[in-house]
Scaffold this motif. Sequence first.
Motif, PDB file in Angstrom:
ATOM      1  N   ALA A 321       3.700  -1.185   5.082  1.00 34.31           N
ATOM      2  CA  ALA A 321       4.724  -1.814   4.249  1.00 34.31           C
ATOM      3  C   ALA A 321       5.221  -3.103   4.903  1.00 34.31           C
ATOM      4  O   ALA A 321       5.360  -4.149   4.232  1.00 34.31           O
ATOM      5  N   ALA A 371       6.950   1.092   0.457  1.00 33.95           N
ATOM      6  CA  ALA A 371       8.097   1.680   1.156  1.00 33.95           C
ATOM      7  C   ALA A 371       8.798   2.748   0.326  1.00 33.95           C
ATOM      8  O   ALA A 371       9.327   3.715   0.881  1.00 33.95           O
ATOM      9  N   THR A 376       4.634   4.465  -4.145  1.00 32.41           N
ATOM     10  CA  THR A 376       3.694   4.204  -3.042  1.00 32.41           C
ATOM     11  C   THR A 376       2.242   4.198  -3.502  1.00 32.41           C
ATOM     12  O   THR A 376       1.467   3.284  -3.157  1.00 32.41           O
TER      13      THR A 376
END
Length: 429
Positions: A321, A371, A376
């Motif tokens: 991320a 994140a 995701t």
Amino acid sequence: MRIIVLGATGLIGSAVLARLASAGHEVVGLARNIETAARTLPKGRFVALDLGTATPEQLARELDGADAVVNAAGLLQDGPGESVARVHVSGMATLIAACRLAGVRRVVHISAIGVDTGASSDFSRTKQEGDALLAASGLDHVILRPSVVVGRRAYGGSAMFRGLAALPVFPLFPDTADLQIVQLDDVAEAVAVFVAPEAPAGVEMDLAGPERLSLEEVIATYRRWLGFAPARRIPVPGWIARLMYRLGDGIGRLGWRPPLRSTVAREIARGATGDPGPWMRMTGIRPQSLSDALAAEPAGVQERWFAALYTLKPAIFVLFALFWIVTALLSFGPAYDAGVALLKEGGAGALAAPLAIGGALADLAIGLGIAVRRTTRMALWAALAVSLLYVVAGAALLPRLWLDPLGPLVKIAPVVMLNLVALAILRDR
């Protein structure tokens, strides 16, 4: 018998469902997310239902014709769209009302050991409140309070113990009390005993393992099982432990379920111990010790891989991320002019600046998407597509970049592989 299992996709719920189905019962599993349940647990029928938000009438429709209900729904700590009070207290009130509407008498409820002796966290307090509601309901209730539950599958405490056991050093966290680990199969067997109509009702019982172990002893047992040599012990200062728990809480607000959170800190300081005697006398079940249970299932390469990856997984997602977010910030800031110059060299002309800004925005969206747990998977697929697009566009418009000594195009290959690894290990269960 027709038995309804609430929380049927969790560690305990899925084991109970499989145990009851193998005994020939008609089992219906209720859970919030049943996406993969029908494939992984083919013997049961599944219905999507959230105990924390369902009405008594909605739940009663699913309970119609049931002989018993097993409530294995539970939540460790509040998260996005999740509330322990809603599941443990409001959900219990909904279940009691639904049982009355559907004419179901027998309810076997999975609580947690020690919640009847004092609340150390919102988890304990709400579990205790839910237990009290059921005990006062007049239903034929059985409240089972297992200690820390582990089993063949790596989830929850079982996963955390394996991950800690694989570390090159053993972190000694402060304020940890003793545990009486209980095996998942033994808990499922206890439920199978108490769902029977002739089984005693009005029972409240601890399900504790036969041996009292410190956290260090638990980890050492798992380490021997995995075939690793004893690890050097490193005391963790209290302030570092508190910082880790707070970081875990922060990550939890993004929808992840880190093992180290403030609730875990409070619960592990209280410990999880009890007397297995009443359980053994009433059911005839002799709970297995942790070492005996592990010895019966020798660890293979899959267990060692999982244990080694367990603590690497959060690092992979945090770094991945940050990689996309930092790339975006660089593209907006100190690397902006260089990016525009490269695009002009590739023939973008007047579109060079908008393309540079658009690329940076895409990178930022991907990083933030990785994140946040809910987005995701989608963000990882977008990251994979954008990475491949960069390779194709760079090869077509600026082939000299293949020979650049810093290897900007060559380095996309390990980025893509890390992306695939992240997709492969994303699921928690």
